[in-house]
Structures are given as structure tokens and as C-alpha cells.
Design a protein around this motif. Structure first.
Motif, PDB file in Angstrom:
ATOM      1  N   ARG A 147       1.820   9.037  -8.755  1.00 32.90           N
ATOM      2  CA  ARG A 147       1.938  10.131  -7.784  1.00 32.90           C
ATOM      3  C   ARG A 147       3.343  10.240  -7.186  1.00 32.90           C
ATOM      4  NH1 ARG A 147      -1.897  13.672  -8.829  1.00 32.90           N
ATOM      5  NH2 ARG A 147      -3.940  12.386  -8.861  1.00 32.90           N
ATOM      6  N   CYS A 148       4.055   9.249  -6.772  1.00 31.10           N
ATOM      7  CA  CYS A 148       5.381   9.546  -6.262  1.00 31.10           C
ATOM      8  C   CYS A 148       6.634   8.972  -7.192  1.00 31.10           C
ATOM      9  CB  CYS A 148       5.258   8.763  -4.745  1.00 31.10           C
ATOM     10  SG  CYS A 148       5.549   6.913  -4.791  1.00 31.10           S
ATOM     11  N   GLY A 149       6.307   8.072  -8.094  1.00 29.87           N
ATOM     12  CA  GLY A 149       7.549   7.869  -8.947  1.00 29.87           C
ATOM     13  C   GLY A 149       8.207   6.497  -8.504  1.00 29.87           C
ATOM     14  N   SER A 150       7.611   6.080  -7.201  1.00 24.09           N
ATOM     15  CA  SER A 150       8.384   4.737  -6.833  1.00 24.09           C
ATOM     16  C   SER A 150       8.189   3.589  -7.339  1.00 24.09           C
ATOM     17  CB  SER A 150       7.895   4.589  -5.149  1.00 24.09           C
ATOM     18  OG  SER A 150       8.382   5.749  -4.500  1.00 24.09           O
ATOM     19  N   ALA A 151       8.824   2.699  -7.457  1.00 24.40           N
ATOM     20  CA  ALA A 151       8.420   1.393  -8.437  1.00 24.40           C
ATOM     21  C   ALA A 151       7.312   0.773  -7.719  1.00 24.40           C
ATOM     22  CB  ALA A 151       9.960   0.421  -7.936  1.00 24.40           C
ATOM     23  N   VAL A 152       6.733  -0.115  -8.627  1.00 27.43           N
ATOM     24  CA  VAL A 152       5.446  -0.757  -7.773  1.00 27.43           C
ATOM     25  C   VAL A 152       5.620  -2.256  -8.454  1.00 27.43           C
ATOM     26  CG1 VAL A 152       3.013  -1.123  -8.629  1.00 27.43           C
ATOM     27  CG2 VAL A 152       3.933   1.111  -8.482  1.00 27.43           C
ATOM     28  N   VAL A 153       5.337  -3.111  -7.232  1.00 21.00           N
ATOM     29  CA  VAL A 153       5.763  -4.354  -7.173  1.00 21.00           C
ATOM     30  C   VAL A 153       4.368  -5.499  -6.941  1.00 21.00           C
ATOM     31  CG1 VAL A 153       8.264  -4.217  -6.293  1.00 21.00           C
ATOM     32  CG2 VAL A 153       6.399  -4.449  -4.786  1.00 21.00           C
ATOM     33  N   GLU A 154       4.454  -6.559  -7.241  1.00 24.88           N
ATOM     34  CA  GLU A 154       3.158  -7.244  -7.224  1.00 24.88           C
ATOM     35  C   GLU A 154       3.102  -8.098  -5.723  1.00 24.88           C
ATOM     36  OE1 GLU A 154       2.087 -11.194  -9.345  1.00 24.88           O
ATOM     37  OE2 GLU A 154       1.422  -9.587 -10.660  1.00 24.88           O
ATOM     38  N   ARG A 155       2.026  -7.843  -5.074  1.00 28.08           N
ATOM     39  CA  ARG A 155       1.837  -8.605  -3.896  1.00 28.08           C
ATOM     40  C   ARG A 155       0.343  -9.140  -4.044  1.00 28.08           C
ATOM     41  NH1 ARG A 155       3.911  -4.868   1.158  1.00 28.08           N
ATOM     42  NH2 ARG A 155       3.449  -6.627   1.989  1.00 28.08           N
ATOM     43  N   SER A 156       0.364 -10.333  -3.021  1.00 22.78           N
ATOM     44  CA  SER A 156      -1.064 -10.894  -2.870  1.00 22.78           C
ATOM     45  C   SER A 156      -1.660 -10.616  -1.415  1.00 22.78           C
ATOM     46  CB  SER A 156      -0.849 -12.288  -3.030  1.00 22.78           C
ATOM     47  OG  SER A 156      -2.282 -12.842  -2.960  1.00 22.78           O
ATOM     48  N   LEU A 157      -2.876  -9.638  -1.778  1.00 24.88           N
ATOM     49  CA  LEU A 157      -3.399  -9.295  -0.466  1.00 24.88           C
ATOM     50  C   LEU A 157      -4.795  -9.252  -0.722  1.00 24.88           C
ATOM     51  CD1 LEU A 157      -1.238  -6.115   0.137  1.00 24.88           C
ATOM     52  CD2 LEU A 157      -1.023  -7.831   1.334  1.00 24.88           C
TER      53      LEU A 157
END
Length: 367
Positions: A147-157
């Protein structure tokens, strides 16, 4: 004789329709008029997929409230659809951000929870650094948010999931029995082979609140059906923007968060994540059969008459998202004895992509 002709209902997250929208809506309107001329009773409705990230991000960009911007955009979309003379049945217009609608989105969440198909678990998830929320795998393309083109990172939630893998074999086998463009069926088949459960939590404001209470004594407790809808509290412009701390803005509203446990009556806290907009669109085609029903999500006799959809038209980009989720929802409802069919869209057609004359992509319709 009946004929249910349905377009993917649009996100009212832009100022107006594009040529790409018309490429979808005009042909289906021609089909609807053709069947009316042949004497069929035709259902050709329209509504608004108003909850979710696209609408909220658009509101943030313009410094307005998403309730205001989606209402304004939907009104303009409707005006333009009437200008091009689309013959929609506007008496059946629906909006996924209406409490009368998302009351039943929440009810379906509870149905899945009771059937062991909705669960909360901590896991590595896709975190969009721009939208400041988790994303489903289907919403990540080459490491960035679709949608926004921003970087996606991995988080634990800890997140809420729908157990789509419970229907993996049937969802794959069902693709042999539908009339879909081969590339769309192939895309979905490859995804199912992986489906992964469906991540439905969003740490954002503009979505249906998840109808769950967290009690220190009783643990996770569903909100009783008679207390639905759990209403999205009104917030002033600016107060609904993500904080970047991994929590929904709803976590900062004391009067929303603090409640009593439906089970023991002690102090408890509401779930503050909202549902992905794709949950709302996973059952909207059923609502069109009886959009004014208030004692249930739909009138069963009306659904038995009109469903499944005879022609469904929309973009191929939903092959591993909406189309998969709607098929999952339909099977769950069938197994719960609420409907008598298992495939919602036996016939699917895609409108394609509009290109500039030199071959460059000019606009892509995402209705």
C-alpha cells in the motif's frame, strides 16, 4: 430466474473513480442490462469497503478524519457512477464502517473463535515501518508494503489469526470446479500450498474492534453477542494516528480499554487491535442479499435465492487476499449450517490493467 452480477466493492480512499474502475464497472453493467432484457431478476448492487489502511492512510495524508474522508469519497464515487449511468440498486448500498454492518463482522469473528478457527499467538510478523502496523503475508511485495511502499521488517508480537490452513485441502481442490482466469487460480493455488494462517490483527484505529476482553482471572473472554457491536470510539483528527509503539491508538483511550469481564464481573481490558479491512469484505456479498436485516447478518431465504454470485468481476491483485478469504469464510458458514453452498464465486472475470500507449503502466484499477 435470477442473476447476481457483482463488482468488487471499492475502497473510498481516493478523490474519484479512475478509467480502471470504469473498465470494470461498465462491462458488468452491460451484462446486468442484458440479463434484465432477457427477463431475469437481476441483483446488481454497490457499496463501500470503507475500513482499513487505504482509507486511514488517505485521511492522515490530508489531515482529516477517516469517517469524514470516506463519506465524502463514497458520495463522489456514487455521483460518478450515476453520471456514467451504472444501473446499481442503490437501495442495497452498504458501508463496512457502519456499526450496523461491522456488528456482524464481529459476530463472525466470535463464530470463528467458538469453532477454534480464531486464535491469538505470538509469532514473527511483518511490520510496516510506514503504516506502523503488522501486515498479512499477502500485503507484502518484495519486502515492502503493497500500500505505502515502506520497508517491512520482522517483529515478534502477539496477534490474532484465522486458521485458514484448516481448509487448505478443500480450498485447493475447489479451484478445479470454478470458472476463473487460469493465472488467478494458479496464483491462489500456489499461495494455498504455502496460505499460512491469516493474520487479521491491525495496530490501527480505522477498523472493526476485535470483540475480545482480556481478564486477569479468566483470560481471553469473548464479548457476549448481545453487547455487539463493540463500537469504534470517536477520536479527534490527529489522535488516531499510529504511535510507533506497536499498539493501536485505541490503547490510549481509557474509557474504551477499561471494562468489566463478561464472565466474572471483575476489572478487565478490551482488545485494542482492530480487524484488517479484508475481514469486512469476506462476507459483504452475503449482506447484499438483504442489506437491511437487523436480526442477523443476512436473511437466509434471500441468500438462498440470490447466492452464489453468478458473475464476479475485479482485479487479479486480490487472488491471494480477498478471493481466498471469502472462499474460507463461505466454507466456515456452510459448516456452521448458515448457508447451503461452499463456493461464493463460481464465475470470475478480471478487468485487466490500463496501460499508456508506449506500454508504461498508466493506472491500475484496484476496485
Amino acid at each position: 430466474m435470477k442473476y447476481f452480477c457483482l463488482d468488487f466493492f471499492p475502497y473510498p480512499s481516493g478523490a474519484g473513480l479512475t478509467v480502471g474502475h470504469c473498465r470494470n464497472y461498465v462491462p458488468t453493467d452491460v451484462v446486468s442490462r442484458y440479463y434484465r432484457m432477457r427477463g431475469y431478476d437481476v441483483l446488481h448492487p454497490m457499496g463501500w469497503d470503507a475500513f482499513g489502511l487505504p482509507a486511514e492512510n488517505e485521511a492522515i495524508r490530508h489531515g482529516v478524519h477517516p469517517a469524514d474522508s470516506t463519506a465524502r469519497y463514497a458520495a463522489n464515487y456514487k455521483r460518478q457512477m450515476q453520471l456514467i449511468r451504472c444501473s446499481y440498486d442503490w437501495d442495497r448500498e452498504i458501508n463496512s464502517s457502519d456499526p450496523a454492518y461491522y456488528r456482524w463482522t464481529q459476530w463472525f469473528f466470535l463464530l470463528l473463535y467458538r469453532r477454534g478457527l480464531a486464535y491469538r499467538a505470538a509469532a514473527p510478523v511483518n511490520w510496516c515501518t510506514g503504516c506502523q502496523t503488522v501486515l498479512a503475508h499477502e500485503e507484502v511485495e518484495d519486502g515492502v508494503c503493497w500500500r505505502c511502499g515502506s520497508a517491512v521488517v520482522e517483529r515478534s508480537l502477539p496477534q490474532w489469526w484465522f486458521r485458514t490452513t484448516a481448509y487448505r485441502k478443500e480450498l485447493a481442490a475447489g479451484l478445479d470446479d470454478v470458472d476463473w482466469p487460469p493465472h488467478i487460480a494458479a496464483m491462489q493455488r500456489r499461495w494455498i500450498a504455502n496460505l499460512r494462517d491469516w493474520l487479521v490483527s491491525r495496530q490501527r484505529y480505522w477498523g472493526a474492534p476485535i470483540p475480545i476482553v482480556h481478564c486477569p482471572v479468566c483470560g481471553i473472554v469473548p464479548v457476549p453477542e448481545e453487547q455487539l457491536p463493540v463500537r469504534l470510539p470517536p477520536l479527534p483528527t490527529g489522535a488516531f494516528e499510529p504511535r510507533g509503539d506497536g499498539r493501536s491508538p485505541l490503547a490510549n483511550i481509557a474509557e474504551f480499554v477499561h471494562t468489566t469481564c463478561p464472565q466474572c464481573g471483575g476489572p478487565a481490558q478490551r482488545e485494542t487491535d482492530t480487524m484488517a479491512g479484508s475481514v469486512c469484505s469476506s462476507w459483504y456479498f452475503l449482506r447484499f442479499a438483504s442489506p437491511h436485516a437487523d436480526d442477523f447478518a443476512f436473511d437466509r431465504e434471500a441468500v438462498q435465492r440470490w447466492l452464489p454470485v453468478d458473475l464476479y468481476a475485479g482485479g487479479a491483485e486480490h487472488a491471494t487476499g480477498h478471493l481466498l478469504y471469502a472462499r474460507f469464510f463461505t466454507r466456515v458458514l456452510a459448516d456452521a449450517g448458515l448457508i447451503d453452498f461452499r463456493e461464493p464465486f463460481p464465475l470470475l472475470r478480471s478487468q485487466g490493467v490500463v496501460h499508456a500507449s508506449d506500454g508504461r503502466r498508466m493506472s491500475k484499477s484496484r476496485p
